[in-house]
Design a protein around this motif. Structure first.
Motif, mmCIF file in Angstrom:
data_model
loop_
_atom_site.group_PDB
_atom_site.id
_atom_site.type_symbol
_atom_site.label_atom_id
_atom_site.label_comp_id
_atom_site.label_asym_id
_atom_site.label_seq_id
_atom_site.Cartn_x
_atom_site.Cartn_y
_atom_site.Cartn_z
ATOM 1 N N ALA A 1 -0.747 -0.885 16.578
ATOM 2 C CA ALA A 1 -0.713 -0.984 15.111
ATOM 3 C C ALA A 1 0.381 -0.097 14.542
ATOM 4 C CB ALA A 1 -2.071 -0.614 14.523
ATOM 5 N N ALA A 2 0.496 1.115 15.068
ATOM 6 C CA ALA A 2 1.524 2.040 14.583
ATOM 7 C C ALA A 2 2.930 1.513 14.893
ATOM 8 C CB ALA A 2 1.327 3.416 15.204
ATOM 9 N N ALA A 3 3.099 0.915 16.061
ATOM 10 C CA ALA A 3 4.416 0.413 16.453
ATOM 11 C C ALA A 3 4.829 -0.821 15.656
ATOM 12 C CB ALA A 3 4.429 0.085 17.949
ATOM 13 N N THR A 4 3.852 -1.650 15.260
ATOM 14 C CA THR A 4 4.177 -2.915 14.603
ATOM 15 C C THR A 4 3.941 -2.914 13.096
ATOM 16 O OG1 THR A 4 1.958 -3.794 14.971
ATOM 17 C CG2 THR A 4 3.620 -4.216 16.693
ATOM 18 N N GLY A 5 3.223 -1.913 12.592
ATOM 19 C CA GLY A 5 2.888 -1.884 11.170
ATOM 20 C C GLY A 5 1.720 -2.792 10.818
ATOM 21 N N ASP A 6 1.042 -3.348 11.824
ATOM 22 C CA ASP A 6 -0.100 -4.230 11.580
ATOM 23 C C ASP A 6 -1.385 -3.403 11.671
ATOM 24 O OD1 ASP A 6 -2.132 -6.093 11.497
ATOM 25 O OD2 ASP A 6 -1.328 -7.370 13.085
ATOM 26 N N HIS A 7 -1.822 -2.894 10.518
ATOM 27 C CA HIS A 7 -2.996 -2.020 10.457
ATOM 28 C C HIS A 7 -4.221 -2.754 9.898
ATOM 29 C CE1 HIS A 7 -0.699 1.570 11.495
ATOM 30 N NE2 HIS A 7 0.249 1.073 10.730
ATOM 31 N N GLN A 8 -4.305 -4.057 10.157
ATOM 32 C CA GLN A 8 -5.439 -4.826 9.645
ATOM 33 C C GLN A 8 -6.740 -4.203 10.157
ATOM 34 O OE1 GLN A 8 -5.390 -8.991 10.648
ATOM 35 N NE2 GLN A 8 -6.975 -9.468 9.185
ATOM 36 N N TRP A 9 -7.729 -4.115 9.286
ATOM 37 C CA TRP A 9 -8.973 -3.401 9.590
ATOM 38 C C TRP A 9 -9.740 -3.960 10.775
ATOM 39 C CZ3 TRP A 9 -13.483 -6.180 9.250
ATOM 40 C CH2 TRP A 9 -13.439 -7.355 8.512
ATOM 41 N N ILE A 10 -9.607 -5.256 11.070
ATOM 42 C CA ILE A 10 -10.336 -5.806 12.225
ATOM 43 C C ILE A 10 -9.846 -5.200 13.539
ATOM 44 C CG2 ILE A 10 -10.952 -7.968 11.098
ATOM 45 C CD1 ILE A 10 -8.759 -9.335 12.788
ATOM 46 N N HIS A 11 -8.677 -4.541 13.499
ATOM 47 C CA HIS A 11 -8.115 -3.901 14.691
ATOM 48 C C HIS A 11 -8.356 -2.386 14.696
ATOM 49 C CE1 HIS A 11 -6.155 -7.712 15.263
ATOM 50 N NE2 HIS A 11 -5.360 -7.549 14.221
ATOM 51 N N VAL A 12 -8.167 -1.740 13.547
ATOM 52 C CA VAL A 12 -8.063 -0.274 13.547
ATOM 53 C C VAL A 12 -9.213 0.467 12.866
ATOM 54 C CG1 VAL A 12 -5.542 -0.362 13.719
ATOM 55 C CG2 VAL A 12 -6.621 -0.244 11.459
ATOM 56 N N PRO B 1 -12.992 0.747 13.338
ATOM 57 C CA PRO B 1 -14.194 0.361 14.096
ATOM 58 C C PRO B 1 -15.449 0.240 13.237
ATOM 59 C CG PRO B 1 -12.949 1.987 15.334
ATOM 60 C CD PRO B 1 -12.307 1.891 13.965
ATOM 61 N N GLU B 2 -15.629 1.096 12.257
ATOM 62 C CA GLU B 2 -16.839 1.026 11.418
ATOM 63 C C GLU B 2 -16.851 -0.244 10.577
ATOM 64 O OE1 GLU B 2 -19.659 2.821 11.551
ATOM 65 O OE2 GLU B 2 -18.644 3.646 13.309
ATOM 66 N N ARG B 3 -15.775 -0.523 9.910
ATOM 67 C CA ARG B 3 -15.709 -1.737 9.086
ATOM 68 C C ARG B 3 -15.767 -2.986 9.961
ATOM 69 N NH1 ARG B 3 -10.941 -3.365 4.781
ATOM 70 N NH2 ARG B 3 -11.971 -5.237 4.010
ATOM 71 N N ALA B 4 -15.144 -2.926 11.148
ATOM 72 C CA ALA B 4 -15.095 -4.081 12.041
ATOM 73 C C ALA B 4 -16.486 -4.478 12.534
ATOM 74 C CB ALA B 4 -14.176 -3.811 13.223
ATOM 75 N N LYS B 5 -17.419 -3.520 12.572
ATOM 76 C CA LYS B 5 -18.792 -3.844 12.988
ATOM 77 C C LYS B 5 -19.406 -4.918 12.090
ATOM 78 C CE LYS B 5 -19.945 0.637 14.972
ATOM 79 N NZ LYS B 5 -20.756 1.859 14.809
ATOM 80 N N ALA B 6 -19.039 -4.911 10.808
ATOM 81 C CA ALA B 6 -19.563 -5.890 9.860
ATOM 82 C C ALA B 6 -18.637 -7.102 9.706
ATOM 83 C CB ALA B 6 -19.761 -5.227 8.496
ATOM 84 N N GLY B 7 -17.555 -7.115 10.483
ATOM 85 C CA GLY B 7 -16.575 -8.189 10.382
ATOM 86 C C GLY B 7 -16.931 -9.407 11.217
ATOM 87 N N PRO B 8 -16.023 -10.332 11.312
ATOM 88 C CA PRO B 8 -16.298 -11.617 11.966
ATOM 89 C C PRO B 8 -16.560 -11.522 13.470
ATOM 90 C CG PRO B 8 -13.975 -11.438 11.408
ATOM 91 C CD PRO B 8 -14.671 -10.275 10.764
ATOM 92 N N PHE B 9 -16.124 -10.433 14.114
ATOM 93 C CA PHE B 9 -16.281 -10.303 15.560
ATOM 94 C C PHE B 9 -17.337 -9.265 15.940
ATOM 95 C CE2 PHE B 9 -11.834 -11.506 14.675
ATOM 96 C CZ PHE B 9 -11.890 -12.798 15.161
ATOM 97 N N GLY B 10 -17.824 -8.492 14.954
ATOM 98 C CA GLY B 10 -18.847 -7.483 15.208
ATOM 99 C C GLY B 10 -18.343 -6.229 15.880
ATOM 100 N N THR B 11 -17.058 -6.152 16.075
ATOM 101 C CA THR B 11 -16.414 -5.018 16.743
ATOM 102 C C THR B 11 -14.915 -5.131 16.495
ATOM 103 O OG1 THR B 11 -16.250 -3.850 18.869
ATOM 104 C CG2 THR B 11 -16.077 -6.239 18.939
ATOM 105 N N PRO B 12 -14.169 -4.043 16.652
ATOM 106 C CA PRO B 12 -12.717 -4.189 16.519
ATOM 107 C C PRO B 12 -12.161 -5.046 17.656
ATOM 108 C CG PRO B 12 -13.279 -1.928 17.122
ATOM 109 C CD PRO B 12 -14.557 -2.657 16.898
ATOM 110 N N VAL B 13 -11.111 -5.786 17.366
ATOM 111 C CA VAL B 13 -10.457 -6.632 18.369
ATOM 112 C C VAL B 13 -8.979 -6.274 18.451
ATOM 113 C CG1 VAL B 13 -12.086 -8.562 18.145
ATOM 114 C CG2 VAL B 13 -10.039 -8.493 16.694
ATOM 115 N N ALA B 14 -8.418 -6.496 19.627
ATOM 116 C CA ALA B 14 -6.989 -6.252 19.841
ATOM 117 C C ALA B 14 -6.175 -7.289 19.076
ATOM 118 C CB ALA B 14 -6.672 -6.310 21.323
ATOM 119 N N HIS B 15 -4.977 -6.894 18.713
ATOM 120 C CA HIS B 15 -4.020 -7.818 18.108
ATOM 121 C C HIS B 15 -3.676 -8.900 19.134
ATOM 122 C CE1 HIS B 15 -3.344 -3.834 16.342
ATOM 123 N NE2 HIS B 15 -2.817 -4.427 15.276
ATOM 124 N N GLY B 16 -3.511 -10.123 18.672
ATOM 125 C CA GLY B 16 -3.051 -11.170 19.578
ATOM 126 C C GLY B 16 -1.716 -10.814 20.203
#
Length: 150
Positions: A36-47, A49-64
């Motif tokens: 995320a730091a290298a690419t500037g992609d700081h979307q919450w589903i990746h970085v 973990p607390e918010r990602a628990k309530a997200g579509p995957f239930g946990t943080p996921v790696a960037h494609g």
């Protein structure tokens, strides 16, 4: 186990063959945050973990694209061309992400040579790279990587 050859020209005779499968590699939150730091992609589903628990995957996921960035390591572990002076990334053809990569899961690469042609500068090889996700019947990524060996 890697497929070993002396010269790039040997790739021309291996089209349609499996090159090998890598060992498993765990994708952890540190690696996701560094990507995320290298690419500037700081979307919450990746970085986040607390918010990602309530997200579509239930946990943080790696960037494609983090998964795509593992392709050189997958190739290095499965294809050894001893007398090649250069190995240049020429590009990608199809890239798909059939399954998300939950942080903490493991990936491995399965590499197949699906095309090769002689060029004045060496051999252009097209590999199908399948990033297998441990415990899933769907891969995390399927891509065609085009590499020129000199």
């Amino acid at each position: 186990m890697a497929t070993r050859m002396h010269s790039p020209g040997e790739l021309l005779d291996l089209v349609g063959k499996a090159m090998g499968t890598t060992g498993w590699q765990v994708v952890d939150q540190r690696q996701v945050n560094a990507f995320a730091a290298a690419t500037g992609d700081h979307q919450w589903i990746h970085v986040d973990p607390e918010r990602a628990k309530a997200g579509p995957f239930g946990t943080p996921v790696a960037h494609g694209f983090l998964t795509v960035s593992l392709i050189p390591a997958f190739l290095r572990e499965t294809v050894v061309v001893e007398e090649s002076t250069t190995m240049v990334n020429y590009g990608l053809n199809k890239v798909r992400f059939p399954a998300p990569v939950p942080v903490g899961s493991a990936l491995r690469g399965r590499v197949d040579l699906i095309g090769a042609r002689a060029r004045p500068s060496g051999v252009e090889a097209t590999f199908k790279i399948t990033a297998e996700l441990r415990g899933s019947d769907r891969p995390a990524c399927v891509a065609e990587a085009v590499i020129v060996y000199g």
